[in-house]
Motif scaffolding. Structure first.
Motif, mmCIF file in Angstrom:
data_model
loop_
_atom_site.group_PDB
_atom_site.id
_atom_site.type_symbol
_atom_site.label_atom_id
_atom_site.label_comp_id
_atom_site.label_asym_id
_atom_site.label_seq_id
_atom_site.Cartn_x
_atom_site.Cartn_y
_atom_site.Cartn_z
ATOM 1 N N LEU A 134 44.250 45.121 49.053
ATOM 2 C CA LEU A 134 43.113 44.739 49.888
ATOM 3 C C LEU A 134 42.141 45.904 50.049
ATOM 4 C CD1 LEU A 134 41.628 42.849 51.835
ATOM 5 C CD2 LEU A 134 43.180 43.628 53.648
ATOM 6 N N ARG A 135 42.668 47.085 50.360
ATOM 7 C CA ARG A 135 41.816 48.246 50.644
ATOM 8 C C ARG A 135 41.092 48.758 49.396
ATOM 9 N NH1 ARG A 135 45.534 51.152 51.749
ATOM 10 N NH2 ARG A 135 45.609 52.586 49.981
ATOM 11 N N ILE A 136 41.809 48.811 48.278
ATOM 12 C CA ILE A 136 41.263 49.453 47.078
ATOM 13 C C ILE A 136 40.446 48.495 46.220
ATOM 14 C CG2 ILE A 136 41.885 50.642 44.940
ATOM 15 C CD1 ILE A 136 44.428 51.605 46.403
ATOM 16 N N HIS A 137 40.873 47.248 46.114
ATOM 17 C CA HIS A 137 40.249 46.341 45.155
ATOM 18 C C HIS A 137 39.429 45.218 45.801
ATOM 19 C CE1 HIS A 137 42.463 48.317 41.972
ATOM 20 N NE2 HIS A 137 43.605 48.086 42.587
ATOM 21 N N ILE A 138 39.991 44.516 46.774
ATOM 22 C CA ILE A 138 39.331 43.330 47.316
ATOM 23 C C ILE A 138 38.198 43.694 48.260
ATOM 24 C CG2 ILE A 138 39.674 41.263 48.720
ATOM 25 C CD1 ILE A 138 42.510 41.111 47.622
ATOM 26 N N ASP A 139 38.461 44.600 49.187
ATOM 27 C CA ASP A 139 37.474 44.938 50.214
ATOM 28 C C ASP A 139 36.150 45.427 49.623
ATOM 29 O OD1 ASP A 139 36.309 45.471 52.660
ATOM 30 O OD2 ASP A 139 37.115 47.493 52.758
ATOM 31 N N PRO A 140 36.157 46.369 48.669
ATOM 32 C CA PRO A 140 34.868 46.877 48.173
ATOM 33 C C PRO A 140 34.016 45.827 47.467
ATOM 34 C CG PRO A 140 36.672 48.354 47.590
ATOM 35 C CD PRO A 140 37.298 47.087 48.080
ATOM 36 N N GLN A 141 34.633 44.825 46.869
ATOM 37 C CA GLN A 141 33.869 43.892 46.037
ATOM 38 C C GLN A 141 33.544 42.582 46.742
ATOM 39 O OE1 GLN A 141 35.073 43.913 41.991
ATOM 40 N NE2 GLN A 141 34.035 42.019 41.433
ATOM 41 N N ILE A 142 34.515 41.969 47.412
ATOM 42 C CA ILE A 142 34.252 40.655 48.022
ATOM 43 C C ILE A 142 34.756 40.567 49.453
ATOM 44 C CG2 ILE A 142 34.304 39.451 45.800
ATOM 45 C CD1 ILE A 142 37.164 38.561 46.469
ATOM 46 N N GLY A 143 35.192 41.680 50.029
ATOM 47 C CA GLY A 143 35.828 41.640 51.342
ATOM 48 C C GLY A 143 34.962 41.094 52.455
ATOM 49 N N SER A 144 33.663 41.346 52.428
ATOM 50 C CA SER A 144 32.783 40.934 53.530
ATOM 51 C C SER A 144 32.228 39.523 53.366
ATOM 52 C CB SER A 144 31.612 41.919 53.660
ATOM 53 O OG SER A 144 30.845 41.946 52.462
ATOM 54 N N ASP A 154 33.238 34.525 41.532
ATOM 55 C CA ASP A 154 33.615 35.703 42.330
ATOM 56 C C ASP A 154 34.995 36.215 41.931
ATOM 57 O OD1 ASP A 154 31.252 35.596 43.814
ATOM 58 O OD2 ASP A 154 32.126 34.182 45.256
ATOM 59 N N ILE A 155 35.933 35.298 41.776
ATOM 60 C CA ILE A 155 37.297 35.686 41.420
ATOM 61 C C ILE A 155 37.334 36.253 40.002
ATOM 62 C CG2 ILE A 155 39.673 34.899 41.189
ATOM 63 C CD1 ILE A 155 38.593 34.859 44.051
ATOM 64 N N THR A 156 36.601 35.616 39.097
ATOM 65 C CA THR A 156 36.560 36.093 37.712
ATOM 66 C C THR A 156 35.972 37.496 37.629
ATOM 67 O OG1 THR A 156 36.355 33.827 36.875
ATOM 68 C CG2 THR A 156 35.703 35.610 35.400
ATOM 69 N N ASP A 157 34.888 37.728 38.367
ATOM 70 C CA ASP A 157 34.267 39.057 38.356
ATOM 71 C C ASP A 157 35.211 40.109 38.923
ATOM 72 O OD1 ASP A 157 32.013 37.970 37.271
ATOM 73 O OD2 ASP A 157 30.863 37.925 39.136
ATOM 74 N N LEU A 158 35.914 39.766 40.001
ATOM 75 C CA LEU A 158 36.887 40.687 40.590
ATOM 76 C C LEU A 158 37.996 41.003 39.592
ATOM 77 C CD1 LEU A 158 38.128 42.171 43.100
ATOM 78 C CD2 LEU A 158 39.286 40.010 43.621
ATOM 79 N N HIS A 159 38.509 39.972 38.948
ATOM 80 C CA HIS A 159 39.598 40.124 37.987
ATOM 81 C C HIS A 159 39.173 41.008 36.816
ATOM 82 C CE1 HIS A 159 42.471 38.392 34.863
ATOM 83 N NE2 HIS A 159 43.268 38.873 35.795
ATOM 84 N N ARG A 160 37.966 40.806 36.323
ATOM 85 C CA ARG A 160 37.491 41.591 35.182
ATOM 86 C C ARG A 160 37.219 43.035 35.577
ATOM 87 N NH1 ARG A 160 33.211 37.257 32.487
ATOM 88 N NH2 ARG A 160 34.790 35.887 31.547
ATOM 89 N N THR A 161 36.682 43.232 36.769
ATOM 90 C CA THR A 161 36.390 44.598 37.224
ATOM 91 C C THR A 161 37.666 45.426 37.304
ATOM 92 O OG1 THR A 161 34.466 43.848 38.483
ATOM 93 C CG2 THR A 161 35.417 45.978 39.088
ATOM 94 N N ILE A 162 38.702 44.855 37.896
ATOM 95 C CA ILE A 162 39.981 45.574 38.001
ATOM 96 C C ILE A 162 40.613 45.710 36.625
ATOM 97 C CG2 ILE A 162 42.262 45.605 39.095
ATOM 98 C CD1 ILE A 162 41.097 43.764 41.255
ATOM 99 N N GLY A 163 40.497 44.652 35.818
ATOM 100 C CA GLY A 163 41.173 44.610 34.532
ATOM 101 C C GLY A 163 40.639 45.566 33.490
ATOM 102 N N LYS A 165 40.502 48.683 33.647
ATOM 103 C CA LYS A 165 41.424 49.819 33.594
ATOM 104 C C LYS A 165 42.866 49.419 33.897
ATOM 105 C CE LYS A 165 38.095 53.432 34.850
ATOM 106 N NZ LYS A 165 37.790 54.532 35.822
ATOM 107 N N HIS A 166 43.040 48.381 34.713
ATOM 108 C CA HIS A 166 44.392 48.027 35.159
ATOM 109 C C HIS A 166 44.595 46.509 35.045
ATOM 110 C CE1 HIS A 166 44.478 52.097 36.759
ATOM 111 N NE2 HIS A 166 43.384 51.835 37.441
ATOM 112 N N PRO A 167 44.812 45.999 33.832
ATOM 113 C CA PRO A 167 44.936 44.549 33.665
ATOM 114 C C PRO A 167 46.108 43.926 34.419
ATOM 115 C CG PRO A 167 45.510 45.732 31.634
ATOM 116 C CD PRO A 167 44.887 46.727 32.548
ATOM 117 N N VAL A 168 47.237 44.625 34.466
ATOM 118 C CA VAL A 168 48.397 44.073 35.186
ATOM 119 C C VAL A 168 48.095 43.997 36.675
ATOM 120 C CG1 VAL A 168 50.829 44.406 35.746
ATOM 121 C CG2 VAL A 168 50.012 44.888 33.430
ATOM 122 N N THR A 169 47.502 45.054 37.219
ATOM 123 C CA THR A 169 47.133 45.044 38.634
ATOM 124 C C THR A 169 46.137 43.925 38.912
ATOM 125 O OG1 THR A 169 47.490 47.423 38.837
ATOM 126 C CG2 THR A 169 46.096 46.390 40.494
ATOM 127 N N ALA A 170 45.208 43.695 37.989
ATOM 128 C CA ALA A 170 44.231 42.611 38.161
ATOM 129 C C ALA A 170 44.938 41.272 38.312
ATOM 130 C CB ALA A 170 43.278 42.582 36.966
#
Length: 427
Positions: A134-144, A154-163, A165-170
Motif C-alpha cells: 500500500l505504502r510503496i506502490h498503491i498510495d503514490p499512484q491511485i491511493g487518493s 487504472d489497474i492495468t497502469d498500476l500493474h505495468r508501472t510496478i511490473g 522492474k518487479h513483475p512478480v510484485t506487480a
C-alpha cells in the motif's frame, strides 16, 4: 435579489457591492442563480427542493463554479438544467455530490482490509508485506482516488508501472487489491453494483526459480564458512564507493559474527526457512529427541527435525538470550527481539565463495534437492520441509526422477551383465 437574464453580457456588466454579497436569479430557468461577493467574485449556483418537493422540504443549493474564461454563464446554465432534470425525476443532486465527496478512497478501502481482515486472520509478516504494498506502490499512484471510480485502465497502469522492474510484485499487488476491493464491497464501503476492476488484470508470467548447490559449490561454501569464523574473509572495497582513508585490502580481513555463521549452517542442514531459524528459541529445542517444535511458521505449527550435524551446530552456540541466534536488544525495557536478517554476512560469504546468484532461500531448495536425489521420496522430503500440500513438493520431482534414472541404470546394468548383453559402449 432580482430576476435577470443570466448570460455573458449581463455578467460582464455586474459589479459587487462593498460589504455584502448580491444574489440574482434567472428569469427563464427557475432555481438557477448567480452570486457576486463583496470582492466582486462571481459564482453560479442552482437551488431546488429534492424528492417530491413542496414547501415543507428545505431547499438545497449546489455551487456550480466560479465565472472564468473556461466556465461562463452558458456552461453554468447547462449544468443547472442537468441537475434540475434529475430533481424532476425524483433525484437529489446535492446528496449525490455529498456521497461522492464522502466516498472512501482506495487508500481507505485497502487500509480497512489490512486492519480489518489481514491483521486478524493472517500472519504479522503478511500484514507488514501488505502494508508495504500500500505504502510503496498503491498510495503514490491511485491511493487518493475514490475507490468506486477505479477503472480497469487504472489497474492495468498500476500493474505495468510496478511490473517494469518487479513483475512478480506487480502480480501480488493486484491480487491484494482485488481482495481489498471485494472486502470493501462486503463491508458496505463500495456500492453493491460495484464491479471489481482488478479481476480483469492479466498477470505477468512467473518463472519458477530453481537454484541448487552442486557438490563442488557445497564444498566452496563450507570452506568459506570455516574461514569466515576463524581467520576472516579478505576485505574487498566496494567499487561504487569512494573510501579515502580505507586500509589496503590485502591487510584487512573480516571475521563474521559466529551467530550468523551458525544460522547459515542450520539453514543448510535443516532446509528451514530463514525466519524459522532466526525466530527459533532455546525452549523450543529438544536436543534429546532431535526436534524443534515451532508453534507458528508459514504453514502453521511445525516440527523441525534436527539431524546429528544440526545438533552439533546447536551445541557449538553459546546461548546469550532466549533466541538460538542471538537477537536484537529491545527498547524501553522491552524483551529481546529476534534478529532481523542475515543480509550483510550472507553477501560477504557468498561473494567469497563465488556464489553471487545464490539466495538464502536457495539453501532450502538445495536441501530438498539432495533429499530427492538420494531416493528418499517426495513425501519424505515434503515432511522434512514442512510443506502443507504434497503438490508443493512436486517442484523437486525432476530431481527425484534423476535418482530413479540412476537406480534404473544400476539395476538394468547388473541384469545386462548377468545376461552377457553389451552395454552402451559396445563392450
Amino acid at each position: 435579489m432580482a430576476l435577470i437574464d443570466i448570460d455573458r453580457r449581463t455578467i460582464a456588466a455586474m459589479e459587487g457591492e462593498p460589504g455584502r454579497a448580491v444574489i440574482h436569479y434567472d428569469r427563464r430557468l427557475t432555481g438557477f442563480g448567480v452570486r457576486i461577493s463583496p470582492q466582486g467574485l462571481i459564482s453560479y449556483f442552482v437551488e431546488f427542493r429534492p424528492g417530491a418537493g413542496g414547501r415543507r422540504v428545505p431547499k438545497r443549493r449546489i455551487v456550480l463554479g466560479r465565472d472564468a474564461p473556461h466556465f461562463r454563464a452558458d456552461h453554468a446554465r447547462a449544468m443547472a438544467e442537468q441537475h434540475l432534470a434529475k430533481v424532476r425525476l425524483g433525484g437529489d443532486p446535492a446528496a449525490e455530490r455529498q456521497a461522492r465527496r464522502n466516498a472512501p478512497t482506495v487508500n481507505e478501502v485497502v487500509q480497512g482490509y489490512i486492519e480489518g481482515r489481514v491483521a486478524r486472520l493472517r500472519k504479522p509478516t503478511t500484514h507488514t508485506l501488505y502494508a508495504g504494498y500500500l505504502r510503496i506502490h498503491i498510495d503514490p499512484q491511485i491511493g487518493s482516488r475514490p475507490a468506486h471510480l477505479l477503472s480497469r485502465r487504472d489497474i492495468t497502469d498500476l500493474h505495468r508501472t510496478i511490473g517494469r522492474k518487479h513483475p512478480v510484485t506487480a502480480n501480488r499487488v493486484v491480487v491484494m487489491l482485488r481482495a481489498a476491493l471485494e472486502y470493501g464491497k462486503r463491508q458496505g464501503q463500495l456500492p453493491a453494483q460495484f464491479e471489481n476492476p482488478a479481476t480483469a488484470a492479466d498477470a505477468y508470467r512467473e518463472h519458477l526459480r530453481e537454484r541448487y548447490l552442486t557438490e563442488e559449490e557445497f564444498a566452496r561454501l563450507g570452506q568459506t564458512l570455516v574461514l569466515a569464523g576463524s581467520a576472516g574473509i579478505p576485505w574487498t572495497p566496494d567499487p561504487s564507493k569512494k573510501l579515502k582513508h580505507a586500509p589496503r585490502a590485502e591487510n584487512r580481513r573480516v571475521v563474521v559474527d559466529p551467530y550468523a555463521i551458525a544460522a547459515i549452517k542450520l539453514l543448510i542442514l535443516t532446509g528451514a526457512r530463514l525466519r524459522e531459524i532466526l525466530n527459533l528459541r532455546w525452549d523450543q529445542v529438544n536436543e534429546r529427541q532431535g526436534l524443534a517444535v515451532l508453534p507458528d511458521s508459514k504453514t502453521g505449527r511445525k516440527v523441525l527435525i534436527l539431524s546429528d550435524a544440526a545438533l552439533a551446530v546447536l551445541a557449538s552456540i553459546k546461548p546469550s538470550g532466549p533466541f538460538v541466534i542471538a537477537g536484537e536488544p529491545g527498547t524501553s525495557g522491552e524483551a529481546e527481539r529476534p534478529r532481523t536478517d542475515l543480509n550483510r554476512p550472507w553477501r560477504r560469504i557468498r561473494a567469497h565463495a563465488g556464489l553471487h546468484d545464490l539466495r538464502i532461500h536457495d539453501l532450502r531448495h538445495s536441501f530438498a534437492s539432495v533429499g530427492a536425489s538420494s531416493g528418499l521420496g517426495l513425501y519424505v522430503v515434503g515432511q522434512l520441509l514442512g510443506h502443507r500440500s504434497a503438490s508443493t513438493t512436486t517442484r523437486y520431482a525432476h530431481v527425484a526422477d534423476q535418482s530413479l534414472s540412476r537406480a534404473s541404470n544400476a539395476i538394468a546394468g547388473a541384469i545386462a551383465t548377468a545376461l552377457g548383453l553389451e552395454g552402451p559402449s559396445g563392450k
